[in-house]
Design an enzyme around this catalytic site. Structure first.
Site, PDB file in Angstrom:
ATOM      1  N   ALA A   1       0.827  -1.204   0.000  1.00  0.00           N
ATOM      2  CA  ALA A   1       0.000   0.000   0.000  1.00  0.00           C
ATOM      3  C   ALA A   1       0.866   1.260   0.000  1.00  0.00           C
ATOM      4  CB  ALA A   1      -0.938  -0.005   1.209  1.00  0.00           C
ATOM      5  N   TYR A   2       1.915   1.236   0.789  1.00  0.00           N
ATOM      6  CA  TYR A   2       2.834   2.375   0.885  1.00  0.00           C
ATOM      7  C   TYR A   2       3.571   2.577  -0.432  1.00  0.00           C
ATOM      8  CZ  TYR A   2       6.382   5.324   3.228  1.00  0.00           C
ATOM      9  OH  TYR A   2       7.216   6.343   3.619  1.00  0.00           O
ATOM     10  N   ALA A   3       4.000   1.491  -1.044  1.00  0.00           N
ATOM     11  CA  ALA A   3       4.721   1.569  -2.316  1.00  0.00           C
ATOM     12  C   ALA A   3       3.848   2.175  -3.407  1.00  0.00           C
ATOM     13  CB  ALA A   3       5.196   0.175  -2.737  1.00  0.00           C
TER      14      ALA A   3
ATOM     15  N   LYS B   1       3.902   5.932  -2.797  1.00  0.00           N
ATOM     16  CA  LYS B   1       5.210   6.554  -2.985  1.00  0.00           C
ATOM     17  C   LYS B   1       5.639   6.589  -4.463  1.00  0.00           C
ATOM     18  CE  LYS B   1       6.521   8.006   1.035  1.00  0.00           C
ATOM     19  NZ  LYS B   1       6.813   9.441   1.249  1.00  0.00           N
TER      20      LYS B   1
END
Length: 250
Positions: free
Chosen positions: A156-158, A161
């Site tokens: 999810a973070y990737a 970003k």
């Protein structure tokens, strides 16, 4: 006592109450920039503002949840009203969720997306007219090595970003005509999460450090913050649309 390298500049840093945001704010202020410190917890930003004022720098703390466009718009307007203008923006605020990809939920994605990608977009859009009015300026956004490398549990973070990196390249090409530069930093730094990991898993943390060419995790101020100083200064005035990998040779 502060330097004069960034004298005359007014720069807003989001997520400025701790970690990379704090380190960046300190580095900018030590070079003479007027620094606005924005964060969800205003009290943390006020502590950093006092640190800056203690060495003769100029700072302004304000509360701002970057997931809300109205709050970002208000924060930028308050900074411009307080300092009389804006010449730079550092989009550092973001939330992370670690979860195996098969278990990632809509809520996980929403949190990372709104705090990272959308918060960055809101800041850039709000800052644009003021940077144009100043005759140009610099925007520094933050990517993540977990996204570049595809680290497990950071799905999810990737997503958020890497979206920021794409957004930054588009903005660099659209706004270059206004002398506005947009770049991305991908850091490996001793953020609060990194420090916590090191305390809980010292052997694994040591292994991570040994895997880096420089054998150490970057310092939020001297390694990451001073790189931001270079990006917003005239020293790198021909650099835009690029990603600066500050990973210690990962």
């Amino acid at each position: 006592m502060t330097g004069t390298r960034l004298a005359g500049q007014t720069i807003l840093v989001t997520g400025a109450g701790q970690g990379i945001g704090r380190g960046t704010a300190l580095a900018l202020a030590k070079e003479g920039a007027q620094v606005a410190l924005a964060g969800r917890t205003k009290a943390k930003c006020e502590v950093v503002a006092k640190e800056i004022e203690a060495f003769g720098g100029t700072a302004f703390a304000l509360g701002c949840d970057v997931t809300e466009r109205s709050q970002v718009d208000r924060a930028v307007a308050d900074v411009v009203e307080h300092f009389g203008g804006l010449t730079g923006l550092v989009n550092n605020a973001a939330s992370s969720v670690q979860q195996p990809l098969a278990q990632v939920t809509d809520a996980d994605v929403e949190l990372c997306w709104r705090s990272g990608a959308m918060g960055t977009l809101y800041g850039m859009q709000a800052a644009l007219p003021h940077l144009r009015a100043a005759g140009g300026g610099s925007i520094v956004n933050f990517g993540s090595s977990t996204a570049v490398d595809g680290n497990a549990t950071f799905g999810a973070y990737a997503m958020a970003k890497e979206a920021i990196r794409g957004l930054s390249r588009v903005a660099a090409r659209e706004w270059g005509r206004y002398n506005i530069r947009v770049n991305v930093i991908v850091p490996v730094a001793n953020s609060p999460a990194s420090v916590e990991f090191g305390e809980e898993h010292p052997e694994r943390f040591e292994a991570v450090q040994k895997s880096l060419a420089l054998r150490r995790v970057g310092d939020c101020e001297t390694d990451i913050g001073r790189a931001v100083v270079a990006l917003v200064s005239d020293d790198l005035s021909y650099l835009t649309g690029d990603t600066l990998m500050l990973t210690g040779g990962k």
